[in-house]
Design a protein around this motif. Structure first.
Motif, mmCIF file in Angstrom:
data_model
loop_
_atom_site.group_PDB
_atom_site.id
_atom_site.type_symbol
_atom_site.label_atom_id
_atom_site.label_comp_id
_atom_site.label_asym_id
_atom_site.label_seq_id
_atom_site.Cartn_x
_atom_site.Cartn_y
_atom_site.Cartn_z
ATOM 1 N N GLN A 149 43.870 -29.823 -8.439
ATOM 2 C CA GLN A 149 45.088 -29.014 -8.589
ATOM 3 C C GLN A 149 45.013 -27.775 -7.691
ATOM 4 O OE1 GLN A 149 45.577 -28.132 -12.748
ATOM 5 N NE2 GLN A 149 46.979 -26.431 -12.404
ATOM 6 N N ASN A 150 43.802 -27.206 -7.578
ATOM 7 C CA ASN A 150 43.609 -26.000 -6.762
ATOM 8 C C ASN A 150 43.441 -26.299 -5.276
ATOM 9 O OD1 ASN A 150 43.840 -24.368 -8.974
ATOM 10 N ND2 ASN A 150 41.635 -24.240 -9.352
ATOM 11 N N GLY A 151 43.565 -27.562 -4.911
ATOM 12 C CA GLY A 151 43.554 -27.890 -3.486
ATOM 13 C C GLY A 151 42.184 -28.190 -2.908
ATOM 14 N N ASP A 152 41.164 -28.328 -3.766
ATOM 15 C CA ASP A 152 39.826 -28.631 -3.266
ATOM 16 C C ASP A 152 39.724 -30.133 -2.962
ATOM 17 O OD1 ASP A 152 37.187 -29.082 -2.772
ATOM 18 O OD2 ASP A 152 36.433 -28.199 -4.634
ATOM 19 N N VAL A 153 40.077 -30.490 -1.745
ATOM 20 C CA VAL A 153 40.012 -31.898 -1.340
ATOM 21 C C VAL A 153 39.750 -31.933 0.169
ATOM 22 C CG1 VAL A 153 42.531 -32.017 -1.059
ATOM 23 C CG2 VAL A 153 41.240 -34.128 -1.402
ATOM 24 N N SER A 154 38.971 -32.924 0.597
ATOM 25 C CA SER A 154 38.576 -32.942 2.014
ATOM 26 C C SER A 154 39.368 -33.980 2.809
ATOM 27 C CB SER A 154 37.082 -33.254 2.127
ATOM 28 O OG SER A 154 36.860 -34.610 1.794
ATOM 29 N N GLN A 155 39.395 -33.783 4.110
ATOM 30 C CA GLN A 155 40.045 -34.741 4.997
ATOM 31 C C GLN A 155 39.392 -36.113 4.859
ATOM 32 O OE1 GLN A 155 42.836 -33.983 6.967
ATOM 33 N NE2 GLN A 155 42.874 -36.231 7.142
ATOM 34 N N GLN A 156 38.057 -36.124 4.719
ATOM 35 C CA GLN A 156 37.342 -37.391 4.600
ATOM 36 C C GLN A 156 37.820 -38.174 3.371
ATOM 37 O OE1 GLN A 156 34.821 -38.661 6.796
ATOM 38 N NE2 GLN A 156 35.281 -40.503 5.607
ATOM 39 N N GLU A 157 37.971 -37.490 2.249
ATOM 40 C CA GLU A 157 38.430 -38.160 1.028
ATOM 41 C C GLU A 157 39.822 -38.761 1.232
ATOM 42 O OE1 GLU A 157 36.929 -36.089 -2.959
ATOM 43 O OE2 GLU A 157 37.650 -34.614 -1.526
ATOM 44 N N ILE A 158 40.665 -38.016 1.922
ATOM 45 C CA ILE A 158 42.026 -38.518 2.144
ATOM 46 C C ILE A 158 42.010 -39.718 3.096
ATOM 47 C CG2 ILE A 158 44.221 -37.888 3.246
ATOM 48 C CD1 ILE A 158 43.706 -35.101 1.857
ATOM 49 N N ASP A 159 41.203 -39.612 4.146
ATOM 50 C CA ASP A 159 41.096 -40.744 5.077
ATOM 51 C C ASP A 159 40.583 -41.998 4.356
ATOM 52 O OD1 ASP A 159 41.976 -39.070 7.053
ATOM 53 O OD2 ASP A 159 39.994 -38.721 7.926
ATOM 54 N N ASP A 160 39.563 -41.809 3.504
ATOM 55 C CA ASP A 160 38.997 -42.956 2.778
ATOM 56 C C ASP A 160 40.031 -43.577 1.832
ATOM 57 O OD1 ASP A 160 36.646 -42.566 4.085
ATOM 58 O OD2 ASP A 160 35.530 -41.786 2.365
ATOM 59 N N ALA A 161 40.768 -42.723 1.151
ATOM 60 C CA ALA A 161 41.780 -43.240 0.222
ATOM 61 C C ALA A 161 42.852 -44.017 0.993
ATOM 62 C CB ALA A 161 42.420 -42.085 -0.549
ATOM 63 N N LYS A 162 43.251 -43.493 2.139
ATOM 64 C CA LYS A 162 44.303 -44.146 2.922
ATOM 65 C C LYS A 162 43.844 -45.505 3.464
ATOM 66 C CE LYS A 162 46.373 -41.312 5.894
ATOM 67 N NZ LYS A 162 46.486 -40.128 6.792
ATOM 68 N N THR A 163 42.626 -45.557 3.988
ATOM 69 C CA THR A 163 42.182 -46.855 4.519
ATOM 70 C C THR A 163 41.999 -47.864 3.386
ATOM 71 O OG1 THR A 163 39.884 -46.075 4.566
ATOM 72 C CG2 THR A 163 41.118 -45.996 6.643
ATOM 73 N N TYR A 164 41.587 -47.369 2.203
ATOM 74 C CA TYR A 164 41.486 -48.306 1.081
ATOM 75 C C TYR A 164 42.869 -48.834 0.691
ATOM 76 C CZ TYR A 164 41.006 -50.442 -3.402
ATOM 77 O OH TYR A 164 41.079 -51.361 -4.405
ATOM 78 N N LEU A 165 43.814 -47.931 0.520
ATOM 79 C CA LEU A 165 45.133 -48.331 0.009
ATOM 80 C C LEU A 165 45.887 -49.220 0.999
ATOM 81 C CD1 LEU A 165 46.136 -44.950 -1.662
ATOM 82 C CD2 LEU A 165 45.650 -47.107 -2.843
ATOM 83 N N THR A 166 45.661 -49.027 2.283
ATOM 84 C CA THR A 166 46.316 -49.923 3.244
ATOM 85 C C THR A 166 45.514 -51.219 3.395
ATOM 86 O OG1 THR A 166 45.219 -48.727 5.029
ATOM 87 C CG2 THR A 166 47.471 -48.128 4.574
ATOM 88 N N GLY A 167 44.193 -51.099 3.467
ATOM 89 C CA GLY A 167 43.358 -52.284 3.704
ATOM 90 C C GLY A 167 43.328 -53.253 2.538
#
Lengths: 435, 448
Positions: free
Chosen positions: A345-363
């Motif tokens: 909620q406070n915005g503590d999230v990394s680019q790597q986590e987002i990239d990993d989530a995106k490749t999982y959800l598309t792949g």
């Protein structure tokens, strides 16, 4: 749309899955989305009608579900055993189900039995008998299940959570109804359900298998063209999940507490939906990789199963999660859930986590295309959610363009650690109700 | 649910095209690597997706006495890491590529599987072959994962009265110390004291190429799978696995009788009768297939005889049926079950089930009944081939339990050959088998 002869509009070919979606409109105007697949001599169909158990009359909760379980128990000139024997002898699979927002059917048959299969389906949709014997029998089975559910931690927890979030709204009710509401349902109610709800206007159909568009057009006409063109059922009142940071403990004499938690989410047609999908994957959606999995299971061994999911409804929406942990460690688990909620909620999230989530959800999306029935399910969901026929090709793009900034914004919008309503079923130590 | 646990339930064999003189079920390609690892390939080109599975011929029945639960705990620990791929990289990397994975343990085998885009097969093979022999275990990780499994046990068994009853009853159906008498997840006290060394000992004894089966299903070419399998699995050179203990040789007596569990959390009573019957391991193939037909005629769904008699005609039960697992490595079980309507006692139900057995024995089949059953069972094959996973699961389970590809592929011919007399003979054997138990699940305070 009406037309002479059948019209096929080939709109989309989903390269990543090597499937081509065709729109078939039958001579009498019944529309279905089709993926031809001639590898095996069979076909799968799924279809849905608008309106599910949320529209059950007050005092008759469980009507849609009871209709779903009895429509295939005798129709036309065939009583329950005759109808079921026809299905069984020809290995025709036919099931109806009622959800909170819709009424749907799944259907699968060998090519060589498709004529009879579609005839039996038509009978079930248009002339269900609802004879006393099968209705009484299925009612007793459902009632027995409902009584058992009163002692099943998962069922108790989800009932309590929905009650907390939705109060007196119909979404708070269970789709299966209650022992008493089932007793109140008469044959006339079932007949009325079919008359008003099994209608063409909101019908969505997905078909996958060994069939041509022309042949499908004939079968669609025979099966669905005779259904009434009733007006769409009234949409239920919009409702916001009323989460207030409650803690509800339901005492049960069990060694492991079942925990469920949730607050409002977002709807399927919300512009932020795909961003929320990425956010949820990071928080608790990714089965072996999410933050809740890592913190609660992997690092501390607090639970076997833990996760979260988006729960969009037509007239509301939720973000919910669950975990099962021993009574002594419930409060530790809840602290972690709240802390992880807060952190994202406070915005503590990394680019790597987002990239990993995106490749999982598309792949991982093409993995749904491994059986005719699962593809048919995708075709119906696309129509119910008003997605375009080229959605299969567009989906990766929707997810691909999501940025770190997007996820931070949507996390701030959606996550509210202090508002989470939490239900604990068990004998948790050091956790008290605060309803 | 990830890292799941399979019970002894059989993966039933549905198969084949009728009307062919030589019907086959899944038509797998198979060969064996030099180090003894069996490879099975099932091409299916619907979607550009591949299912990759490695099965070990090692399950909870292969555990040393006193170490129940170690096969399943090891299955969990296999996700921790190796020198080359430490700290859970396996799962992270797979997920980054859109892959999904899981693993399962039963009495007879342990399996690991990933589903992923077909062009990622090599990546998955590199990861899975690495952990066949290179697992590294940190003592702290073992302790934490043991806690996870204890919670899994709480969720599946302690919190579930019918699972607790099953666990108690299995001890009476099998001779003392027979591994089928103990739960796959392990007895709580034994599970709680399992160590890193126990896990590594089980790993070294059982995880080796000669004890493993590779199954690849989906959008693949045979030659490419062979090349990759040789590159990644063919080079593994470790000591052969420990030979498995014979599970069907025991002549020891069983406790038998009736196991009753009354619990305040039960509202619906359930009755069951479990009877030891041969499996593909020790049974005459004709008898095994006849038992499958018997299960279909008596208990296969809402048009079968038990449902019709007990639920519809006599209105004694809410539900009733049977199941039979022919695929066990040890002997199989034939099970009858029924749930009473309110006010019906369990012995009345048991008598009604008995009457249906006798009716079949006395009156035999109705005209055309057997053929209808066979047609229905055979149609299952086309449906099974529609699911990418079905062939891989069926072949994997059978091979890992010591059965052959022919046991699966010849099933249609065996089924076609079954006669009415074969089924009646099978029923007689079921009725006269002394190794059987009854279970009763009841609400607290119910009269027996």
């Amino acid at each position: 749309m009406r037309a002479l002869g059948f019209i096929i509009v080939v709109l989309a070919s989903f390269s990543a899955n090597a499937v081509t979606v065709e729109r078939v409109i039958s001579p009498q105007g019944v529309e279905a989305w089709l993926v031809q697949d001639h590898a095996n001599p069979l076909l799968s169909m799924q279809f849905s009608f608008a309106g599910g158990s949320e529209l059950d009359p007050v005092g008759k909760g469980g009507l849609a579900h009871l209709a779903a379980t009895t429509m295939d128990e005798g129709a036309g000139g065939l009583d329950s055993q005759a109808f079921q024997s026809r299905l069984a002898d020809q290995s025709i699979q036919l099931h109806f189900s009622a959800g909170r927002d819709g009424f749907s059917g799944t259907f699968k048959t060998l090519k060589k039995h498709e004529d009879e299969a579609f005839d039996l389906l038509r009978l079930a949709l248009t002339e269900p008998r609802f004879d006393d014997e099968p209705v009484a029998r299925l009612k007793s089975q459902i009632q027995s299940g409902l009584k058992s559910d009163l002692e099943k931690p998962n069922a108790v927890a989800s009932t309590a959570l929905f009650k907390s979030l939705f109060g007196d709204h119909a979404y708070a009710r269970r789709s299966k109804g209650t022992v008493e509401s089932l007793d109140a349902i008469q044959r006339a109610d079932l007949l009325n359900f079919v008359k008003t709800r099994i209608a063409r206007r909101d019908l969505k159909i997905g078909v996958v298998g060994d069939i041509t568009p022309k042949r499908l057009g004939e079968l669609l006409d025979r099966t669905f063209a005779g259904l009434p063109l009733n007006p769409s059922p009234a949409k239920i009142t919009e409702v916001e999940a009323n989460a207030k940071g409650r803690v509800i403990v339901v005492e049960k004499d069990v060694v492991q507490s079942t925990i469920m938690f949730g607050h409002g989410g977002l709807k399927r047609d919300d512009p932020d939906f795909y961003i929320a999908l990425v956010m949820n994957h990071i928080l608790g959606g990714g089965s072996f990789t999410s933050r809740l999995y890592a913190e609660i299971r992997e690092k501390r061994g607090l639970a076997y199963s833990v996760g979260t999911s988006l729960y969009p409804l037509k007239s509301s929406s939720l973000l919910v999660g669950s975990a099962g942990t021993e009574n002594a460690r419930v409060s530790e688990t809840l602290d972690i859930v709240r802390a992880e909620w807060k952190r994202l909620q406070n915005g503590d999230v990394s680019q790597q986590e987002i990239d990993d989530a995106k490749t999982y959800l598309t792949g991982s999306f093409p993995l749904r295309f491994t059986s005719t029935s699962s593809i048919a399910g995708v075709l119906v969901a696309m129509q119910v959610n008003n997605l375009s026929m080229d959605y299969l090709d567009r989906r990766s793009g929707y997810i691909g363009k999501i940025t770190l900034k997007d996820v931070r914004r949507v996390a701030k919008r959606l996550l509210h650690a202090d508002q989470l309503d939490i239900v604990v079923v068990g004998k948790p130590q050091g956790v008290v109700s605060n309803p | 649910m990830k890292r799941a646990l399979l019970t002894l339930a059989a993966i039933s064999l549905f198969a084949v095209l009728p009307n062919r003189s030589h019907a086959e079920v899944f038509n797998p390609e198979t060969y064996t690597l030099k180090n003894g690892m069996q490879v099975v390939v099932l091409p299916n080109h619907r979607a550009p997706v591949v299912l990759h599975m490695v099965w070990y011929r090692a399950g909870s029945a292969d555990e040393p006495v006193g170490k129940s639960g170690i096969a399943h705990l090891l299955e969990h620990l296999m996700f921790k890491g190796t020198t080359k791929n430490p700290d859970g990289i396996f799962s992270r990397k797979l997920a980054q590529h859109g892959g999904q994975e899981n693993a399962f343990t039963s009495h007879d085998y342990t399996g690991y599987h990933q589903t992923v885009a077909a062009d990622r097969l090599e990546m998955v093979m590199a990861l899975e072959s690495d952990r066949m022999t290179n697992l590294v275990l940190d003592p702290a990780d073992v302790k934490t994962e043991r806690d996870v499994v204890l919670e899994e046990r709480n969720q599946r068994i302690e919190n579930n009265p019918s699972a607790r009853l099953r666990e108690q009853a299995n001890q009476t159906l099998y001779p003392k110390d027979h591994p089928y008498g103990r739960p796959v997840i392990g007895w709580r006290n034994e599970l709680a004291s399992l160590t890193r060394e126990d896990a590594l000992a089980f790993y070294k004894a059982n995880y080796a190429p000669d004890n493993a089966i590779l199954i690849v299903a989906g959008d693949v070419q045979l030659g490419e799978v062979k090349r990759l399998a040789e590159k990644y699995y063919g080079v593994i050179d470790v000591a052969p696995a420990t030979p498995r203990r014979n599970l069907v040789a025991s002549t020891a007596a069983i406790t038998g009788g009736e196991t009753v569990l009354k619990d305040a959390r039960v509202s619906q009573s359930v009755w069951s009768q479990s009877i030891i019957q041969p499996s593909l391991t020790n049974g005459d193939p004709v008898r095994v297939t006849a038992l499958e037909v018997l299960s279909e005629i008596l208990g296969g769904g809402s048009t079968a005889r038990l449902y019709r008699a007990l639920v519809i005609d006599q209105k004694l039960a809410l539900n009733s049926g049977t199941y039979y697992d022919s695929g066990a490595r040890g002997e199989g079980r034939f099970v009858f079950y029924a749930s009473p309507r309110p006010g019906v006692d369990l012995d009345t139900l048991a008598n009604a089930v008995e009457a249906e057995k006798q009716r079949l024995l006395t009156d035999g089949f109705k005209d055309g009944e057997l053929n209808r059953l066979k047609t229905r069972m055979l149609s299952g094959a086309i449906f099974a081939r529609d699911e990418m996973k079905a062939g891989a699961m069926t072949l994997g389970a059978n091979l890992a339990a010591g059965h052959s590809i022919a046991d699966v592929e010849d099933w249609p011919e065996r089924l076609q050959a079954v006669t009415e007399q074969d089924v009646l003979d099978a029923l007689k054997a079921v009725i006269s088998e002394p190794r059987q138990i009854t279970t009763k699940l009841m609400p607290k305070g119910a009269a027996q």
